[in-house]
Design an enzyme around this catalytic site. Structure first.
Site, PDB file in Angstrom:
ATOM      1  N   SER A 118     104.071 -22.990 -54.276  1.00  0.00           N
ATOM      2  CA  SER A 118     102.657 -22.822 -53.925  1.00  0.00           C
ATOM      3  C   SER A 118     102.509 -21.799 -52.794  1.00  0.00           C
ATOM      4  CB  SER A 118     102.056 -24.163 -53.518  1.00  0.00           C
ATOM      5  OG  SER A 118     102.778 -24.718 -52.443  1.00  0.00           O
ATOM      6  N   ASP A 163     111.013 -16.734 -55.665  1.00  0.00           N
ATOM      7  CA  ASP A 163     109.665 -17.252 -55.893  1.00  0.00           C
ATOM      8  C   ASP A 163     108.625 -16.131 -55.892  1.00  0.00           C
ATOM      9  OD1 ASP A 163     111.168 -19.512 -55.602  1.00  0.00           O
ATOM     10  OD2 ASP A 163     110.358 -20.055 -53.642  1.00  0.00           O
TER      11      ASP A 163
HETATM   12  C1  GLA Z   1     113.167 -22.314 -52.764  1.00  0.00           C
HETATM   13  C2  GLA Z   1     113.321 -20.913 -52.179  1.00  0.00           C
HETATM   14  C3  GLA Z   1     113.944 -19.963 -53.209  1.00  0.00           C
HETATM   15  C4  GLA Z   1     115.225 -20.557 -53.783  1.00  0.00           C
HETATM   16  C5  GLA Z   1     115.026 -21.996 -54.230  1.00  0.00           C
HETATM   17  C6  GLA Z   1     116.301 -22.673 -54.647  1.00  0.00           C
HETATM   18  O1  GLA Z   1     112.261 -22.295 -53.819  1.00  0.00           O
HETATM   19  O2  GLA Z   1     112.060 -20.417 -51.797  1.00  0.00           O
HETATM   20  O3  GLA Z   1     114.154 -18.694 -52.638  1.00  0.00           O
HETATM   21  O4  GLA Z   1     116.276 -20.449 -52.857  1.00  0.00           O
HETATM   22  O5  GLA Z   1     114.433 -22.784 -53.207  1.00  0.00           O
HETATM   23  O6  GLA Z   1     116.805 -22.083 -55.803  1.00  0.00           O
END
Ligand code: GLA
Length: 378
Positions: A118, A163
């Protein structure tokens, strides 16, 4: 007065967990849950922002000084939700972009703290908005990296690039096989009759941020300890499964388990992407299941609730694969479910979860979707 609309999706990660900050390969998809912003351009360097979901308004000035103070113009500290747009403005200003003043409202249906990114969606929606208002034509990967910097350096969460990458680059009907080392990616079609069913355990572990940072440190320690034996390695990405088996005894117990997850998970993503390209969803699902067990036993980021959701799902008809998604420490599982089985799957999962834990699981039936966009209205 110029008006703009901007939107950015959350993401689900299908495989490749905790490997992005090890320069590995990940397989996320943007999903059809979105942050949406309506904005009006202002002729002064000021942001007036109304968060509909919290019924709260904030104001901040577009100067590095004001943003670094994390205060509104009246000396009040910015609420935590405002650090995401504030961080994006800060990082853009620092990079030399003249960020436009806006009066905006925003809302989001990406569940917060559930592992569906989010916060990345908020960052990407604002960066996309300012990019369009300013007519800068930032390259999508640069936009994603600026948003990651906002999160790392302003919000203070040391996340990888996955993300923000997924929220920017999403393609409808596809997962994105993203190589975090060379920043290239390939869109891999998902079978049209398979849905992404996301189940929120409702559990949010406190201290998740410090536990996340601890995992990162363990990976860095593994690289340092392996370096004398594998000259030239920069990240766990450079350690093959064979090298790892040969050298694992040199690592302290906990560090060894963390590194084993990462090394094997990267190999797993490569194999699973091949399976997906060949249309072998059953094999892909088996890799998801292995991925979950590795996160549970080696990386130790699962919870009993997530484990229950995964094990129950794997015994349901029409479910090809299930695992926790995102950082872990609570949050969601992702399930690949054959379209015609989605309804009973959701019903059974919710019932069983409530029976087992006394908690209600929110379940979102999602599709892989397009990434962020913004445009001028009228
Ligand atoms: C979170 C982080 C990502 C990644 C995941 C685990 O979402 O923001 O960058 O490291 O955890 O895969």
């Amino acid at each position: 007065m110029e008006r703009f609309f901007s939107t950015a999706p959350g993401r689900v990660n299908l495989l490749g967990e905790h490997v992005d900050y090890n320069q590995g390969i990940v397989l996320p998809a943007a999903v059809n849950r979105y942050v949406k912003i309506h904005a009006r351009r202002l002729n002064e360097p000021r942001v007036i922002l109304y968060a509909m979901d919290f019924s709260q308004q904030v104001e901040f000035l577009l100067s590095l000084e004001a943003l670094e103070a994390r205060e509104d113009p009246y000396g009040n500290p910015l609420p935590s939700w405002a650090l995401y747009p504030g961080g994006v403005a800060w990082v853009l200003l620092k990079a030399g972009y003249p960020v436009a003043g806006i009066e905006a409202t925003y809302t989001s249906d990406v569940p917060v703290g559930a592992g569906l990114s989010s916060s990345a969606a908020v960052e990407v929606a604002f960066a996309t908005l300012w990019n369009v208002i300013g007519g800068w034509a930032l390259r999508p990967m640069d936009l994603a990296r600026l948003c990651q910097q906002a999160e790392n350096k302003y919000v203070g969460v040391n996340c990888g690039l996955m993300d923000q990458f997924a929220s920017v680059h999403g393609i409808a009907g596809h997962a994105l096989c993203f190589d975090v080392r060379d920043l290239t990616y390939e869109a891999v079609p998902l079978p049209a009759n398979v849905m992404l069913v996301i189940a929120d355990s409702g559990v949010r572990r406190s201290l998740a941020t410090s536990a996340y940072n601890e995992r990162r440190l363990a990976c860095e320690e593994a690289v340092e300890r392996l370096k004398p034996h594998l000259p030239g390695i920069q990240a766990l990405r450079d350690v093959s499964v064979d090298d790892f088996i040969r050298l694992a005894h040199l690592l302290p117990e906990v560090v060894r388990r963390r590194a084993q997850h990462v090394v094997e998970e990267i190999a797993r993503v490569e194999a699973a992407v091949k399976a997906l390209k060949q249309g072998d969803v059953a094999l892909f699902g088996r890799y998801m299941k292995e991925g979950h067990r590795s996160l549970r036993d080696l990386y130790e980021v699962s919870t009993p609730e997530l484990d229950f959701l995964v094990e129950f799902a794997l015994n349901q008809p029409g479910c090809w694969g299930a695992r926790l998604t995102g950082a872990g420490f609570g949050g969601c599982t992702v399930n690949l479910v054959q379209r015609e089985w989605v309804e009973p799957f959701v019903r059974n999962l919710k019932e069983a979860y409530q029976r087992e834990t006394g908690r209600m699981a929110e379940v979102y039936v999602c599709l892989a979707s397009a990434g962020a966009s913004a445009h001028r209205i009228e």
